[in-house]
Structures are given as C-alpha cells and as structure tokens.
Design a protein around this motif. Sequence first.
Motif, PDB file in Angstrom:
ATOM      1  N   LEU A  22     -27.416  88.037-106.630  1.00 37.89           N
ATOM      2  CA  LEU A  22     -27.600  89.464-106.313  1.00 37.89           C
ATOM      3  C   LEU A  22     -26.547  90.317-107.023  1.00 37.89           C
ATOM      4  O   LEU A  22     -26.835  91.431-107.477  1.00 37.89           O
ATOM      5  N   GLY A  34     -27.842  94.603-110.271  1.00 35.47           N
ATOM      6  CA  GLY A  34     -27.645  96.006-110.609  1.00 35.47           C
ATOM      7  C   GLY A  34     -26.317  96.502-110.099  1.00 35.47           C
ATOM      8  O   GLY A  34     -25.578  95.785-109.421  1.00 35.47           O
ATOM      9  N   THR A  35     -26.028  97.736-110.408  1.00 34.44           N
ATOM     10  CA  THR A  35     -24.779  98.352-109.976  1.00 34.44           C
ATOM     11  C   THR A  35     -25.098  99.626-109.219  1.00 34.44           C
ATOM     12  O   THR A  35     -26.237 100.079-109.184  1.00 34.44           O
ATOM     13  N   LEU A  36     -24.068 100.207-108.660  1.00 33.83           N
ATOM     14  CA  LEU A  36     -24.241 101.481-107.969  1.00 33.83           C
ATOM     15  C   LEU A  36     -24.819 102.524-108.923  1.00 33.83           C
ATOM     16  O   LEU A  36     -25.714 103.296-108.568  1.00 33.83           O
ATOM     17  N   LYS A  62     -26.447 101.895-111.717  1.00 37.02           N
ATOM     18  CA  LYS A  62     -27.730 101.475-112.263  1.00 37.02           C
ATOM     19  C   LYS A  62     -28.282 100.325-111.430  1.00 37.02           C
ATOM     20  O   LYS A  62     -28.255  99.169-111.844  1.00 37.02           O
ATOM     21  N   PRO A  63     -28.781 100.649-110.244  1.00 37.24           N
ATOM     22  CA  PRO A  63     -29.344  99.576-109.409  1.00 37.24           C
ATOM     23  C   PRO A  63     -30.621  99.019-110.050  1.00 37.24           C
ATOM     24  O   PRO A  63     -31.338  99.743-110.736  1.00 37.24           O
ATOM     25  N   GLN A 114     -33.674  96.787-106.066  1.00 43.02           N
ATOM     26  CA  GLN A 114     -32.623  97.264-105.165  1.00 43.02           C
ATOM     27  C   GLN A 114     -32.835  98.742-104.815  1.00 43.02           C
ATOM     28  O   GLN A 114     -32.701  99.134-103.649  1.00 43.02           O
ATOM     29  N   PHE A 165     -35.571  98.978-102.282  1.00 43.91           N
ATOM     30  CA  PHE A 165     -35.156  98.510-100.954  1.00 43.91           C
ATOM     31  C   PHE A 165     -34.226  99.528-100.277  1.00 43.91           C
ATOM     32  O   PHE A 165     -34.271  99.712 -99.067  1.00 43.91           O
ATOM     33  N   ILE A 166     -33.385 100.195-101.081  1.00 46.56           N
ATOM     34  CA  ILE A 166     -32.523 101.232-100.502  1.00 46.56           C
ATOM     35  C   ILE A 166     -33.378 102.421-100.065  1.00 46.56           C
ATOM     36  O   ILE A 166     -33.231 102.939 -98.959  1.00 46.56           O
ATOM     37  N   LEU A 172     -31.070  89.694 -96.579  1.00 48.50           N
ATOM     38  CA  LEU A 172     -31.689  90.490 -97.645  1.00 48.50           C
ATOM     39  C   LEU A 172     -31.579  89.837 -99.006  1.00 48.50           C
ATOM     40  O   LEU A 172     -32.434  90.041 -99.883  1.00 48.50           O
ATOM     41  N   ALA A 186     -27.573 108.114-108.634  1.00 41.82           N
ATOM     42  CA  ALA A 186     -27.185 106.942-107.847  1.00 41.82           C
ATOM     43  C   ALA A 186     -25.796 107.105-107.243  1.00 41.82           C
ATOM     44  O   ALA A 186     -25.524 106.618-106.155  1.00 41.82           O
ATOM     45  N   LEU A 214     -25.342 108.147-103.594  1.00 39.85           N
ATOM     46  CA  LEU A 214     -25.786 107.333-102.468  1.00 39.85           C
ATOM     47  C   LEU A 214     -24.727 107.354-101.372  1.00 39.85           C
ATOM     48  O   LEU A 214     -23.546 107.255-101.653  1.00 39.85           O
ATOM     49  N   LEU A 261     -16.939 100.786-103.295  1.00 37.97           N
ATOM     50  CA  LEU A 261     -17.836 100.749-104.447  1.00 37.97           C
ATOM     51  C   LEU A 261     -17.169 101.357-105.662  1.00 37.97           C
ATOM     52  O   LEU A 261     -17.647 101.233-106.771  1.00 37.97           O
ATOM     53  N   ILE A 314     -16.844  93.595-108.312  1.00 27.19           N
ATOM     54  CA  ILE A 314     -18.023  93.611-107.462  1.00 27.19           C
ATOM     55  C   ILE A 314     -17.747  92.870-106.163  1.00 27.19           C
ATOM     56  O   ILE A 314     -18.244  93.204-105.108  1.00 27.19           O
ATOM     57  N   MET A 355     -26.583 100.742 -95.880  1.00 24.60           N
ATOM     58  CA  MET A 355     -27.670 100.092 -96.621  1.00 24.60           C
ATOM     59  C   MET A 355     -27.370  99.897 -98.114  1.00 24.60           C
ATOM     60  O   MET A 355     -27.576  98.799 -98.640  1.00 24.60           O
ATOM     61  N   PRO A 356     -26.874 100.942 -98.835  1.00 25.35           N
ATOM     62  CA  PRO A 356     -26.634 100.710-100.271  1.00 25.35           C
ATOM     63  C   PRO A 356     -25.627  99.586-100.525  1.00 25.35           C
ATOM     64  O   PRO A 356     -25.868  98.736-101.383  1.00 25.35           O
ATOM     65  N   ILE A 390     -27.377  96.240 -99.966  1.00 20.27           N
ATOM     66  CA  ILE A 390     -28.420  95.864-100.923  1.00 20.27           C
ATOM     67  C   ILE A 390     -27.846  95.690-102.331  1.00 20.27           C
ATOM     68  O   ILE A 390     -28.333  94.877-103.112  1.00 20.27           O
ATOM     69  N   LEU A 391     -26.773  96.415-102.616  1.00 22.93           N
ATOM     70  CA  LEU A 391     -26.142  96.238-103.929  1.00 22.93           C
ATOM     71  C   LEU A 391     -25.167  95.069-103.934  1.00 22.93           C
ATOM     72  O   LEU A 391     -24.597  94.730-104.972  1.00 22.93           O
ATOM     73  N   GLY A 392     -24.965  94.458-102.778  1.00 22.75           N
ATOM     74  CA  GLY A 392     -24.165  93.236-102.743  1.00 22.75           C
ATOM     75  C   GLY A 392     -22.674  93.450-102.642  1.00 22.75           C
ATOM     76  O   GLY A 392     -21.893  92.600-103.045  1.00 22.75           O
ATOM     77  N   HIS A 393     -22.251  94.592-102.069  1.00 20.75           N
ATOM     78  CA  HIS A 393     -20.825  94.878-101.957  1.00 20.75           C
ATOM     79  C   HIS A 393     -20.322  94.763-100.527  1.00 20.75           C
ATOM     80  O   HIS A 393     -19.193  95.143-100.251  1.00 20.75           O
TER      81      HIS A 393
END
Lengths: 167, 771
Positions: free
Chosen positions: A76, A80-82, A84-85, A89, A92-93, A104, B2, B5, B25, B30, B219-220, B223-226
């Motif tokens: 995961l 992607g990144t914040l 550029k998700p 992702q 889902f957000i 998830l 983005a 967020l 973030l 990461i 949520m962000p 889902i972004l894995g942080h």
Amino acid sequence: MNTNTSLKVNGQTHAVSADSDCPLLYVLRDDLALHNPRFGCGLGQCGACTVIVDGRAVRSCLLPLSRAAGKEIVTLEGLGTLEKPHPVQAAFIAEQTFQCGYCLNGWVMSAKALLDQNPNPSDAEMRKAFESLVCRCGSHARIFSAVRRAAASMRAAANLSDAQRSA
Amino acid sequence: MAAKLPLSRREFVKGTGGLLIGFSLADSAIVPQLLSAAVPPQAASTTPSPARLDAWLRIEKDETIRVFTGKAEIGMGVETAYSQIVAEELDVAPARVAFVMGDTAETADQGGVGGSTSVAQGAKPLRNASATARFLLLQLAATRLGVPPDQLEVKDGIVSVKGDPSKHISYGELAGGTDLNDALNVSGAGFGLNVQGAGKPKDPASYTVVGTSLPRVDMPAKILGHFTYITDVRVPGMLHGRVIRPAGVGATPATVDEKSLQGIPGVVKVVVKGNFVGVVAENEWSAIRAAKALKIGWSAPVQAFPEREDLYRHMRAATPKATRVMANQGDAAAVLATATKKVESSYEWPFQSHASMGPGCAVADFQPAGVTTIWSGAQKPHALQQGIAQLLNLSADKVHVIWVEDSGSYGRGGYEDTAGDAALLSQAVGRPVRVQWMRADMTAWGAKGPASVFDLSAALDAAGSVTALQYTSRAFSGTEILPQPNSAGNLLGAQLSGVANTTGADEFAVWGDMAPRYEFPNLHAVGYVVPTFYATGSPLRGTHLRDPGGPATTFAVESFMDELAASVGADPIEFRLKYIGNDARAKAVLASVAEHAKWDRRPSPKKPAASAEVVAGRGVALAIRNGTYVATVAEVEVARRTGLVHVKRIVCVHDCGLIVNPEGLRAVISANLMQSLGRALKEEVTFNRSNVTSVDWTTYPVTRASDVPEQIDIVLLNRPDLPPGGAGEPSSRPTAAAIANAVFDATGVRVRQAPLSPARVKAAWGTAVSA
C-alpha cells in the motif's frame, strides 16, 4: 538459519537477513517497517496482509520469504501519495469507505489488482474477487461504491490518454 | 487539491511519556515515525483532574486547539464528531482541532467507550469546556482590544471587533501555550462525567458545523497508509511475545519441554504461570514458531460444557442463579389458562464472538521501580490502568496506559486481555514485550456474547386482540466478564495464572429494554440467569458484545410479534402499531420504513408456489434503545434446494435525535447492518465438551461480499429538537428479526433459532413441507 535475501519492494531493493521460511508479512512489517500489510489471521482467510507480487494480489502471511525473492512486490505504501493518491485510494477516500480501516489494505490492494486486470468489473465479478476478504466492521456497501468509482475514474483517465495519443 | 485533504490530528503522548509516537503527512518518510525522547524515569503517572479547563483543552501557539478526552476512536468516527462539536463552540475550523485520546496520564477518566454513549454523553464535557474556553478567550480579547466582549465576533479563531475587523487578535496570540487553569464544576463520573464553566454552549438552532457531513478526519491517513495502529507501535529494546492457551478449559501444563525449542533462534524465555503459558523471542517469527513448537503436556481438560447440540436443553434445565420479574400487570397466567386461542413459541440465540479484524495487540514495558507503560487499543484505558496495576501488584499511579487505535472493537472483546498478557510477559523478562494474538486467541478465546433462550406465549380473544403475554428469558450473564477491566481478575491471562474471576452483577435478557416495550392488558415477564459453565479461564465466558442482549431479545420478541400478527391475519406493521402505545417516535420510524420500503400491506406469509425454487419475502422489526429508534425492513430470497437466505434489500430508518454528522452516521448504520446480517445468518460459536472449536474465519464465518444486499437504503430522521443519542449499536438490533420475519413471509416457515444458516433453514422448511 537466517539467509540474506534481496527483496524488491515498491521499486526499491532491500537486503534482508531473515529465515527463508519466514512469511513475507513479518519481514515487511518488522524488518522494512512497512506496516500496511496487516496481520489478520495468518491463515490466508481474510486478506488483511495482501501485497501485489508480480501483478497479482497475494497473501503475504503465507508467502515464504524465499519465494518472494526477486519478485516485484508492491505494498500500500507504494501505491500513491498525499499529493498523488492512486485512483483506487482517491475513490476509497471520496466514498468515506471504512469504519476502523484495519482491513483496508486487503480491499485497496485487491481492488487495484482487480481493476488492473478488469477495468469494468460487473457486480458479480467484483463480489467474486472480494469473497476471500473480511471486513469485520461491515463497510462492504461503501467498498463496492468506492471500487465502482475507482473503475470509472481509471477508465476515464485511460480514455483520456487514448484520446491524447490519437490527437 | 489533494493537499487540502483533512488529516487526522490525533497524537499520542506528551512530554511526560518517555516516547513519542507520532506521524505527519508532512514527513517525507512514509513510514510512521517512532521517536525516542530522552526522558528520565518517572516517579508516578497520575490522571488529570477534570476540574480544570486545561485538563480538557489547550490553545497552542500555532493556533491548534488540543483536546484531551478519555474517550477513544473504535472505528465509528467519534473523533470527527468531536472535532465538529469543539469547532462549533469555539468558532474554529475543525481541521485545527487535535486530539489526545485515552491516555491515562493526559486525559480525564470518562469511562472509556461503551453503550453508544460517546456522543450522547461523552461529548458534553467537551462541549461545555469549549464554550467556557471561548468565553474566557473573549474576555481576554476584550481587555486587549479595549471593547466589551459583546462587541466582539470570532471567525476561525480570530477575534475581531464588530464593524472594525482591522482590530483583531487570534486565539493563539491570546492564550497560546498558556494554561487555561480555570476551575470547572464537575458532576457525574465515568460515561456521565460532565463539567460546567462560565461559558454557555450554543443554541443547536444556530449550529453551522454540527449537523454537516464533515469527512472522517482519519480516513486519508488510513487509506494512504500513514496511520499508526497499535500493531505498528515499536519501542526500543522490544521483544515479541505469543501466548499458548490451554488444550481445554481447566487444563494445566503438567510438563513443558523447553528442549522442543532447540533450533529456533532468539528464544528469550518460556513463561509459565499456573495455566498461563507464553513465549518471548527476539523477533516475531521466532515467537510464532516457538509458540507452535513448544511441547506441553496438558492435563485432561474439564468436561465443563455440554455437547453443542445440548446447549439450549442445558440452559432450560439448569437451576438459575438469579431471577428477575421485569413486568407484572394484570394476571397473564390466569388469562392464558382460560384462553380459547393461544400462541406459544421458543427462540434460541447462540454464543457469538467479537472476532475483531485485528486479533489483539499490546506492548508492555514493565518497570519495577518506575512507571510501567502499556500501549493498548482497549476501549476503557482508565479501567485497564487499574486492572494492570492490580495484576502487577503496583499502585495505579505506577501504571500509564497509552491508548493507540486498534482495529474495530464491539465491546469487551479481548484487547484488555492482550494488554494483560503483555504485562505478564514483560514482567517475566524485564524488557518491553509486544504481544500479537494469533487468530484463535481472539476468535476462540476472546470473551463471548452470551447465548440465550426465550419462551413466549400469548392469549388472543375472538376479535384477534392480544389479551395476555408471558415472556421468559434464560441467558448467560453478559457480565461474567465485566466490561470494565478494572481488576486483575477481569483479565484472561490473570485468570489462567490463578487469579479468581471478578464477575459483576447478573445481567439478564430484559423485556422492554432489549426489545420494544409493547403494551398488553395482562403481561408477565421474567428473566433467569443461567450459571456460568466454568468460573475462571473459560473460552465460553459471557461479556458485552455490540448491543448486549439486544439482537437476541429482539429476535425473540419481534419474531413473536410477527407470529401473533400472522395468527390473526394482520399486517405486521399495523399489528405493531396497535400495541406500541403512545410512542410517537416508534410510530414515526415504522411509518417511514413502510413508506420507503414501499411496504406491501398484507398478512404474512405470502404463500409461495410449492414448486418455486427461489421464493421471496419481506419482514420488519422495530428496535428502541436508550432513546434511539430503528425500524428495519429486510427483503429476502430463500433457495429451496440449499436453504440459503440472501438479503436482497435492507431499508433502515434511524432516529437518534440531533444528527452531528449525517454521512458519518450513514456509514455507521450501513456497517451495523452488514455486521448484524452476519450475526443473523452465519455467526455461531461452536464447541465441544471442553473447548471452543470455532477458531478462525472458516469455522466462525462472518459477512462476506456475496452476502451484501443489492440495495441498502438508510433513512435518517433528524430531530434537532432532541439531544444527540447513540448510534453505535441500535441499528444492529432489529436485523436478525427482520430477516427471520422475511424468511417466514417467503416460505411460510418460522425459523426460531439463530443464525438462519442454510442447514437450519433447509431443515425447518423440509420438516414443514413433509408434515
């Protein structure tokens, strides 16, 4: 007993020293500090540990380190990144998909693998692809919505790039 | 785009903790960061008094509003709701509100999470503290800007003079970094803890943030894995532990052969304390291997349980340990004795497992001379502090519990026990130990939602009216394990090591509380508590599982109401309306669900063609829980050949008073519906004479993708005139009854035992057809 193994994860090569029978999950989490593949059952029954290996969604809790060596592994963290998700992702957000979110990783990674192979899955195809995943909180309905949204946005992006190429 | 967020601002630990675990973030890395801060060993760790404003809220120089709450996020979005409530009172953007949750050294004891009370009750002190902070900040601003407070206005934390916005000052400039040490009046305790200060909260009619669908703040990052879950906590010098549960209830490790671990590198210690066995190793894989390989000669387990198929017979035959008459008006027995028409039915509900997605994880750092630290995702951290202190024979101020989010939990499922296991192992090795439970440690050995059986009978007169009703429930107590882990005896590891169980008062399956309070001229309701199978260290020990007693009792009562309606040829909704009394909100949810489901007004069953392979039907059920009202309609298809029930559509109407966050509420309800659908159709703890045999996701199945209805309609009835009520549990309650009623409508067969598994439905249908 430990062997030196070269692992390629998210485009980076890592040298790890671990038991060659050790499931990939623990190497990712404990040696490489990649925490998003999560321990849910250790039995391949829930999918929380899913990673993508050579393009396929795989249960890292059952995959011995020796069989992961030399493969292209994506977690995961590598999607992607914040800024550029990954479209999955982002979808889902946008759908505010999860309750606790512990599962998830499995849904997002499986959705990516599904959409890479089938950009427009039917409801039945989506259910079939996800039948081996568990979400104990019950976020399924929103997960389905998120996957449909991701599929649409990825198709739109693909059409756009086709159009750009042909222009 | 983005970058805008919303991000979770939750943080763990402040200066006193010794370790700072945080993430941002903005960090280039990461991976969640673990920062070790050189802090000298502490002498004591005390919980802040709720009587000071800065125990609840501090203003940082960077304009962050840092809120301290003894509540915790268990996956339903309470952090988001709280950020709205605080932002509303203070007139700041919700994104500037950051939380410290459930840290026993940093937050007041609010009883932790439970009973769907986090918004209904737990938000009150946050609202009042925020209103008081705003009041004080305006006083400070009035002095600085030279105008009376009533000539000031606030916009996103900037106080300015009305009509002259050039005169302004921010909250951070006014009070940043200083302690707002104003005294507050404290009332209540636990869930009911409240504070009041000089500031008055806003009139709900003026709300602009509360009532909007602010996206989930966590949520962000997730889902972004942080995101940092408890499973990701690492502390310097940490070892890995696994536990090995007994071969069956009461089994003792007669021999433990440590030589069986030869060849496994990095094994540090085998810990045996009574029937508690654990292994500690330098790395996780070695701990897992050691736990599997360790040869233990277990003594023969106690045959404490009946055979599984004898469970309900056992419960009916057992001498109750407690009895309670829950309603007694008129003379139901006499009316039933002479009735010309009687309906009698019995219902059965199994043990169910919490089976949380994450099997339980905790880190303990035992310090004999200083403060022991426990990192845990347990719902009630302050109670856990007491329990761990007792377990380790320390005073409570020598234990610091740092709550870190675990996977979703639905009551006292086991994260408390994991913390106890980690504490025992850290004490044994003198180093920090991380315990990660394996799947069976949670599914098989976590405490259970208790089984219950119900016998109902009713008398009907010639006009088809119910003249009398008798209700009898027999249930294992939901407090065989108290939801509050505030004693050593509450924790499984401690029980196995020889500490007696600390049970609570008996908890019944209650008429009128766990099911709608229908009104009949003659009514008698009695409940019995069935004695526990085995007092200490049992995998079949009852505790609170999401909406304790609710789904089971409502399955019985709402199924029976349906049977009564069918017996007099009445429409199920109209029949309920006749007996619900003057409860306008109950009537409103029933009317609304009829409208939204396009309810087919007619009696059940539908009388399907005998040849049809798949038959369809609809059913309804009502639930009323602590002021929250839910009416659910299920539309099902039942396959004759397999007995498989598939829910095609669910319509759920929900009234929990004022709605704080509509989209967040919809998500919670949708998840409740899917989880309770699994409890209705699939979930059942299985066991043999001495152990639980449902140990994983195959033997304890839950809702899967194929079970999800094609259509889910959630209808929210907002009641801004009423205070916000609970939503974490109520919509779990009526699902099983609605589905069972729909199965009856479709097939004409009443299934009175949950879950409505294919085998059970097929057997009931087959019997009915051949009879």
